[in-house]
Design a protein around this motif. Structure first.
Motif: not given
Length: 376
Positions: A227-240, A270-284
């Motif tokens: 599970d990978v949660t990505l963010n950019f420092r400085g609240n940046k929203n980069p583009s190509l 397994a679907a419930n496991w994925l929903h729980k995972l996304y709640q954890e991603k939200d917390a991250l």
């Protein structure tokens, strides 16, 4: 502004980079077409060759991120997890918030030696995009229309075909189905409320069918889910386009490893496991927004020289005859030849811009919107 920084902002430089990418991509696609004769003779050799041909194309984009823009990528994980990178087949779950999230993922696959063999569950429209879709076709990428009734058999067949893949692969799933926007998030949360599911603040409601099917079909091949949660420092929203202009960003990626045997085999569980995972991603994401950092040890895998060397090879091979030809055209003094050459340059510029447009958020699908219309 230094001279190098000035060059990175110039349209003619961007056009030359695009020329190298497009022409080398067409050459690679032709070579991939030629490798089809290997399939009935030696399927695994066909796959290994195509992994390296794909690497030669995708690594040019990674070069832009790593060497051209100088973007830094930091992993937040634990040593045991990082030690497994590039040594096992895995499913990757990545949040879909940024135009270049795929490029950050490719950077990590390159640094751990699995860029050429990386896979994705992709929307079928991309199959018809030159270079991108064509390369993926030869890599046995699984394409879907995102209508499960029509996709089910195609997806299952495509996933099962990868069971004996000879190179370690990272199979990417965007479980949200489409890139995050405020409008899609609002619609997605209305769907969540109607289904009695917990609301998410930073993600769309995950689509469970693709995930549960991938887990079922790849059991025995895949060892874990990252599970990978990505963010950019400085609240940046980069583009190509920002990368192309040499803008430097700092990407942070929180990676958590889940052994496949820990994921329930029952589809509903397994679907419930994925929903729980996304709640954890939200917390991250909430933690990152408040503290500016993910939990875990920090790792900065060093960039490798191969992406730069590969691009320099193609640039040398392709730009030398281009400059010679262009000089000859202008030296001829023929208005017709000069206009034809400038028209070719314009067409190339348009083509490169259309390829870049594939990644833009506003060009994303209306997938979430359509789901809400169905609900209504």
């Amino acid at each position: 502004m230094g001279f190098i920084a000035f060059l990175k902002t110039q349209f003619i430089v961007h056009l030359l980079i695009g020329f190298v990418f497009v022409v080398s991509g067409l050459i690679i696609n032709f070579l991939q077409l030629c490798t089809l004769v290997l399939w009935p003779i030696n399927k695994q050799l066909y796959r290994r060759v195509n992994c390296r041909l794909a690497y030669s194309l995708w690594s040019q984009l990674v070069m832009l991120l790593e060497w051209w823009s100088g973007t830094e990528c930091t992993l937040f994980s634990d040593e045991a997890t990082v030690n497994t990178f590039g040594k096992e087949h895995v499913i990757i779950i990545l949040n879909h918030n940024f135009e270049i999230d795929f490029l950050c993922g490719w950077t990590m696959t390159e640094r751990f030696g699995v860029l050429g063999s990386s896979k994705v569950l992709a929307k079928r429209e991309l199959l018809y995009v030159p270079l991108i879709g064509w390369t993926w076709y030869f890599l046995e990428i699984v394409f879907c229309k995102r209508k499960w009734e029509e996709d089910r058999d195609t997806v299952i067949e495509g996933l099962k075909r990868l069971a004996d893949y000879p190179e370690y692969m990272w199979f990417l799933l965007y479980c949200e189905g489409t890139r995050f926007t405020e409008t899609k998030h609002r619609i997605s949360m209305e769907v969540a409320e109607s289904k009695g599911l917990p609301k998410l603040k930073y993600h769309l409601l995950p689509r469970t069918k693709g995930f549960t099917t991938a887990v079922q079909c790849l059991r025995g091949t895949v060892s874990a889910v990252y599970d990978v949660t990505l963010n950019f420092r400085g609240n940046k929203n980069p583009s190509l386009l920002g990368i192309l202009y040499g803008k430097k960003y700092e990407a942070d990626m929180c990676v958590r490893r889940y052994p496949l045997e820990d994921i329930p085999q029952d589809e509903k569980e397994a679907a419930n496991w994925l929903h729980k995972l996304y709640q954890e991603k939200d917390a991250l994401q909430e933690m990152y927004n408040q503290e500016g950092i993910f939990p875990g040890q920090q790792f900065k895998p060093p960039r490798r020289p191969w992406t730069l060397l590969n691009f320099l090879f193609w640039a040398t091979v392709l730009l030398s005859p281009l400059f010679t030809f262009g000089f000859g055209v202008f030296a001829s003094g023929s208005p017709l030849l000069i206009l034809a050459f400038l028209g070719l340059v314009g067409a190339a510029s348009f083509g490169v811009r259309r390829l870049i447009g594939v990644t833009e958020i506003e060009k994303g699908s209306s997938y979430g919107n359509q789901e809400f219309k169905k609900k209504k």
